[in-house]
Design an enzyme around this catalytic site. Sequence first.
Site, short mmCIF file in Angstrom:
data_model
loop_
_atom_site.label_atom_id
_atom_site.label_comp_id
_atom_site.label_asym_id
_atom_site.label_seq_id
_atom_site.Cartn_x
_atom_site.Cartn_y
_atom_site.Cartn_z
N CYS A 569 0.84 -1.20 0.00
CA CYS A 569 0.00 0.00 0.00
C CYS A 569 0.88 1.25 0.00
CB CYS A 569 -0.91 0.02 1.23
SG CYS A 569 -2.04 1.44 1.26
N ASP A 614 -2.87 -1.73 -2.91
CA ASP A 614 -3.77 -0.59 -2.72
C ASP A 614 -2.86 0.63 -2.88
OD1 ASP A 614 -5.53 1.34 -1.97
OD2 ASP A 614 -5.86 0.61 0.07
N TRP A 616 -1.58 4.40 -5.07
CA TRP A 616 -2.02 5.63 -5.72
C TRP A 616 -0.82 6.35 -6.29
CZ3 TRP A 616 -2.60 4.60 -0.47
CH2 TRP A 616 -1.70 5.23 0.39
#
Length: 617
Positions: A569, A614, A616
Amino acid sequence: MVPITTTVNNSDFHVTTRNVIVFYGSQTGTAEEFANRLVKDAQRYGIKGMVADPEEYDMSELPRLREIDSSLAVFCMATYGEGEPTDNAQDFYDWMQMTDDSLEGVHFAVFGLGNKTYDHYNAMGTYTDKRLAELGATRIFDLGLGDDDGNLEEDFISWKGQFWPAVCEFFGVQATQEECSIRQFELVVHSDVNMNEVYTGELGRLLSFQDQKPPFDAKNPFLAPVAINRKLNKGGSRHLMHLELDISGSKIRYDAGDHVAVYPMNDVPLVNRLGERLGVDLDTVITLKNLDEEANKKHPFPCPTTYRAALTHYLDITSPLHTNVLFDLSQYASDPEEKEILRKMACSSSEGKALYHSWVVESERNILAVLEDLPSLRPPIDHLCELLPRLQARYYSIASSAKVHPSSIHICVVVLEYTTKTGRVFKGVATNWLKDKVVTDGSPRPTVPMYVRKSQFRLPFRASTPVIMIGPGTGIAPFMGFIQERAWQKEQGKETGEAILYFGCRHRNEDFIYQEELEEFEKAGVLTQLHVAFSRDQEHKVYVQHLLKQSKDHLWKLIHSSNAHIYVCGDARNMARDVHAAFHEIAEEVGGLTHTQAVDYFQRLMTKGRYSQDVWS
């Protein structure tokens, strides 16, 4: 659920027999914006079109488009998460996977929106294009792929510059686009209105924030009181914070690994400065009404409302402007040089693209910056409200487990604030808004409009399965939930497998967030290993991927022999890629695999759900 043909097969479409319906799969609003731009472009060619949200239509009726002469279905499809469809395109995706219906006689084109930093780049756009063709539909123009890690706007402009000549050939119309601005909405000013009938930030039902009713979702968010808002880091220039949102009585359920979506407000001083620059009374009550009476979208945002509410709650006023907005604004510049600058940036020439990239994208000029730097530009505020994109929800990984905290949702975020190339201070809309949600004794608790978005990022079904978690910075968020859940499982007497966490930050004494909690979990045996990379505490930088290599033998044993699940993440652009590469090297060095075999090995783990991300950018 609306049948497609009842909407597109109306009198207007019969008259023109040039029928374009643009479906969009959108999570952050960009695909929807692109769909609207395509329909607006169609008008310039004399082609009648409409925008459609697949969630609101019975997509199993797609084959019936062949019944409409010269019909064309265009799909602007964004990819979300790990190659997943957006929420509003999920049912359409499921239908495409399951259907055997023939789409012979249906004509289509697809533009995908993705990000090359993700492993499943443009998966949804690519799948839609491939699957529609497999079902017999005719592709009238090549699949377009936009990369948000590069220049999504430029990719879209380039694609549609070639797309429209193909469409004109398909419809048999002249391929000369009239360069003019077309209004989609007309302004209605309300002088005598009951303010209880005016939207003040609600997303769906009027007065829904005063009278909250479950179920809560994207169109009906819950106003969660902020129970705790505390700074996490002990020093440094950044501000990392931990918030706890009270969901008591909301019937909201969540699992560790899910995301919470919050709807922020724009900065009030920024809104006021816009009003002053445009010389308008922001409290004027208005409605923007679609000029196409048969369009399913009657207003660009909830109406009636005030300019103040629109600029505060509904419109994105902080992002760099897109080229179509610059083009439509150019007519309102009285200075010929300023008008030419705007026109040039909106055109598809290499010189225009370069100017747009440097003056808008790299300089991060939002609407206020453009207005300040082009003083002769004086657009009417109603047209500006029509042109600006919608302010979108922000998604955060939940940093708690509902097994331990059933009535609260925890989030962990870093406040975004920096100086742009023009010397202006950019402030992240949501993080600065959340920072100001301070809890004080004796005062009503501040609230946050929110809902939960389900995720595939899940702990293994068996508590005894080992887990390897890699989450530097705020990427630790979902792992706080995972670790809390493992502690709960242990308390329930379940046998729990190894739980290894790799965390990274800059300095031990500044931003080792959740240090006390993590060390307690390690002491209790919930975390079997805690590895922390302090990147700047020594001369050479150390990151999580370096620590992985130090434990390569044990990690390979867990992965290859003990069915361990891997979770990553955080930053997609660098960290996730470097971690992936480190695992490839471990497979090669310890497992004796070739590089190709290592890549295939971890690809299979992803397919099986044993390597989850997860991330970004």
